[in-house]
Design a protein around this motif. Structure first.
Motif, short mmCIF file in Angstrom:
data_model
loop_
_atom_site.label_atom_id
_atom_site.label_comp_id
_atom_site.label_asym_id
_atom_site.label_seq_id
_atom_site.Cartn_x
_atom_site.Cartn_y
_atom_site.Cartn_z
N GLY A 291 36.66 48.72 32.71
CA GLY A 291 36.64 48.54 34.16
C GLY A 291 35.94 47.28 34.61
O GLY A 291 36.12 46.84 35.74
N TYR A 292 35.13 46.68 33.74
CA TYR A 292 34.45 45.44 34.08
C TYR A 292 35.44 44.27 34.06
O TYR A 292 36.49 44.33 33.40
N VAL A 293 35.08 43.21 34.75
CA VAL A 293 35.83 41.95 34.67
C VAL A 293 34.90 40.91 34.08
O VAL A 293 33.79 40.70 34.57
N GLY A 294 35.32 40.27 33.01
CA GLY A 294 34.47 39.26 32.37
C GLY A 294 35.01 38.89 31.01
O GLY A 294 36.16 39.20 30.65
N LYS A 295 34.17 38.23 30.22
CA LYS A 295 34.57 37.76 28.90
C LYS A 295 34.43 38.88 27.89
O LYS A 295 33.39 39.55 27.84
N GLY A 296 35.45 39.09 27.09
CA GLY A 296 35.40 40.16 26.11
C GLY A 296 36.77 40.66 25.68
O GLY A 296 36.89 41.41 24.71
N ARG A 297 37.82 40.25 26.39
CA ARG A 297 39.19 40.66 26.02
C ARG A 297 39.61 40.00 24.73
O ARG A 297 39.42 38.80 24.54
N LEU A 298 40.19 40.78 23.84
CA LEU A 298 40.75 40.19 22.63
C LEU A 298 41.80 39.16 23.01
O LEU A 298 42.65 39.42 23.87
N GLU A 299 41.72 37.99 22.40
CA GLU A 299 42.73 36.97 22.66
C GLU A 299 44.11 37.53 22.33
O GLU A 299 44.26 38.37 21.42
N GLU A 300 45.12 37.08 23.05
CA GLU A 300 46.46 37.63 22.87
C GLU A 300 46.97 37.36 21.45
O GLU A 300 46.69 36.30 20.87
N PRO A 301 47.73 38.30 20.87
CA PRO A 301 48.23 38.12 19.49
C PRO A 301 48.97 36.80 19.28
O PRO A 301 48.84 36.18 18.23
N GLU A 302 49.74 36.37 20.28
CA GLU A 302 50.49 35.12 20.12
C GLU A 302 49.54 33.94 19.94
O GLU A 302 49.80 33.03 19.13
N THR A 303 48.44 33.94 20.68
CA THR A 303 47.46 32.86 20.55
C THR A 303 46.75 32.93 19.19
O THR A 303 46.51 31.90 18.55
N ILE A 304 46.43 34.13 18.75
CA ILE A 304 45.79 34.29 17.44
C ILE A 304 46.70 33.76 16.35
O ILE A 304 46.25 33.06 15.43
N VAL A 305 47.97 34.06 16.44
CA VAL A 305 48.92 33.56 15.44
C VAL A 305 48.97 32.03 15.47
O VAL A 305 49.02 31.38 14.42
N GLU A 306 48.92 31.45 16.66
CA GLU A 306 48.91 29.97 16.77
C GLU A 306 47.70 29.39 16.05
O GLU A 306 47.80 28.38 15.35
N VAL A 307 46.53 30.01 16.26
CA VAL A 307 45.32 29.53 15.61
C VAL A 307 45.44 29.64 14.09
O VAL A 307 45.06 28.73 13.36
N VAL A 308 45.99 30.74 13.61
CA VAL A 308 46.18 30.92 12.17
C VAL A 308 47.14 29.87 11.62
O VAL A 308 46.90 29.28 10.55
N GLU A 309 48.21 29.60 12.36
CA GLU A 309 49.16 28.57 11.91
C GLU A 309 48.49 27.20 11.85
O GLU A 309 48.69 26.44 10.89
N GLN A 310 47.69 26.88 12.86
CA GLN A 310 46.99 25.59 12.87
C GLN A 310 46.03 25.49 11.69
O GLN A 310 45.89 24.43 11.08
N PHE A 311 45.39 26.59 11.35
CA PHE A 311 44.48 26.60 10.21
C PHE A 311 45.22 26.23 8.93
O PHE A 311 44.77 25.38 8.16
N PHE A 312 46.35 26.87 8.69
CA PHE A 312 47.10 26.59 7.46
C PHE A 312 47.75 25.21 7.49
O PHE A 312 47.89 24.56 6.45
N GLU A 313 48.13 24.75 8.68
CA GLU A 313 48.67 23.39 8.78
C GLU A 313 47.61 22.37 8.38
O GLU A 313 47.89 21.39 7.67
N SER A 314 46.37 22.58 8.83
CA SER A 314 45.27 21.67 8.47
C SER A 314 45.02 21.68 6.97
O SER A 314 44.80 20.65 6.35
N LYS A 315 45.05 22.89 6.38
CA LYS A 315 44.84 22.99 4.94
C LYS A 315 45.95 22.29 4.17
O LYS A 315 45.71 21.61 3.18
#
Length: 411
Positions: free
Chosen positions: A158-182
């Protein structure tokens, strides 16, 4: 980029556990081989069968449920992983990771793995802001854990603030960027560690403090994380690094020359002392544009319902350096909330930068204090490179590689 990558996904017991189904689905669609470990609490929100069906792999939750006699399951998972991703990561599992606890299948696997670890916290806003949780996350980041910051919005409680899990699509983007860097590093695209050997790099970071009286001041929002990442990347690429830092939320990197300052004038004077011998100057600090005209020697006392404070303009450090530039390669930053490209390119021209790094600080997960960022890098001809959501360390490394290549080409 994720094709064939073995990802061990830890799912812990928060309401955001339901998003693990979408995350699994997206990762599998990208070609990843996903192996899920659930905590007992996570099974209160989503079933093992759901994630097993989506990943087509056995889901683990019990350390002692050894399903293959030829291996020890948690060691096998720890060894096979190309990446261990915990999403959602509750305050509880973050505490376990920070303090080396191993009392269930997930925490035992995390302690045993030598693979990179990435976590996406999700919890109530007050839990997220609690000093113990913040301390534990800083411990993990200092050890090399990759952090996907939660977003802000309506929470399940019910609160409004920071704490929501980032959306799955964004998480996948971050994972892709990680492997691209590697992959880029594997192919030698990120250049050797001696790329900046013999170069002198000056980096500014953090916010400046402009005193009103002994207990009050005005400042700009800045954690210092981006500037610190740039200083660390320059050091790792062989440069001699001078870090001029104002007010920050984190500790500076080791093995760089640190100069601590407060005001914009202090920062300008510190940078000026090293300007003549610098090869690259990166202005990542958030410098206050104005300062109080009068600084009171004693604490001001409250008088009436309003207070008028007259401000005068500070020296524009980046613009001043741009006018003085001879051989130096000058990089500026533009933190904007709208019309990002227009303001960034105008700033690059007006301040005579060689590169400008622009980011939209209004976007969730990449603003002030976040461990990730997404930027556009411009030169006078336009867009040089767009870097999607990734760690600030990866962005810093790529930025300095671009700068080093341009210096080499100019020479």
């Amino acid at each position: 980029m994720l094709n064939g990558k073995k990802i061990v996904l830890g799912v812990t017991g928060g309401i955001a556990a339901y998003k693990a189904a979408t995350l699994c689905s997206r990762l599998v669609q990208k070609g990843a081989d996903v192996h899920v470990i659930m905590t007992d609490s996570a099974k209160q929100f989503i079933t093992e069968l759901t994630l097993q069906t989506l990943t087509r792999n056995v889901v683990y939750s019990d350390t002692f449920d050894e399903r293959e006699p030829s291996v020890v399951s948690h060691i096998h998972l720890a060894d096979m992983a190309d990446l261990v991703l915990v999403a959602p990561a509750t305050a509880n599992v973050i505490a376990k990771m920070a303090h080396g606890m191993a009392d269930d299948m997930l925490s035992t696997t995390l302690l045993a793995t030598t693979a990179p670890v990435m976590i996406a916290p999700a919890m109530n806003v007050h839990m997220y802001d609690h000093p113990a949780v913040q301390h534990n996350m800083r411990l993990l980041v200092d050890r090399g854990t990759l952090m996907i910051e939660p977003s802000e919005g309506q929470l399940a409680c019910g609160y409004v603030g920071k704490g929501r899990l980032e959306e799955p699509e964004t998480i996948v983007e971050v994972v892709e960027q990680f492997f691209e860097s590697k992959e880029a590093a594997k192919q030698g695209l990120n250049q050797p560690v001696s790329l900046l050997k013999g170069k002198k790099v000056v980096v500014t970071a953090g916010g400046t403090i402009e005193r009103i009286d002994p207990v009050r001041y005005i400042t700009n929002d800045s954690s210092g994380k981006m500037g610190f990442a740039i200083a660390a990347a320059a050091r790792d690429l062989g440069a001699e690094v001078t870090l001029v830092m104002g007010s920050t939320q984190v500790q500076p990197p080791a093995n760089v020359d640190v100069i601590r300052v407060q005001s914009a004038q202090d920062m300008y004077e510190a940078v000026s002392r090293h300007w003549g011998h610098a090869d690259i100057v990166v202005k990542a600090a958030a410098v206050a544009d104005y300062r109080p005209k009068e600084v009171f020697e004693e604490k001001m006392k409250k008088k009436g319902d309003t207070l008028s404070l007259e401000l005068v303009k500070n020296i524009d450090i980046l613009e001043t350096l741009g006018k003085q530039k001879s051989h130096q390669f000058l990089i500026g930053f533009a933190a904007e909330t709208h019309s990002v490209e227009m303001y960034a390119r105008e700033k690059l021209e007006r301040k005579n930068c060689d590169l400008i790094v622009a980011n939209d600080v209004a976007r969730p997960g990449i603003g002030f204090g976040a461990d990730t960022n997404a930027v556009h890098i411009y030169d006078r001809k336009g867009l040089v490179e767009e870097l999607q959501v990734m760690s600030k360390e990866d962005i810093a490394h790529r930025l300095l590689v671009i700068a080093a290549e341009r210096i080499a080409g100019r020479n």
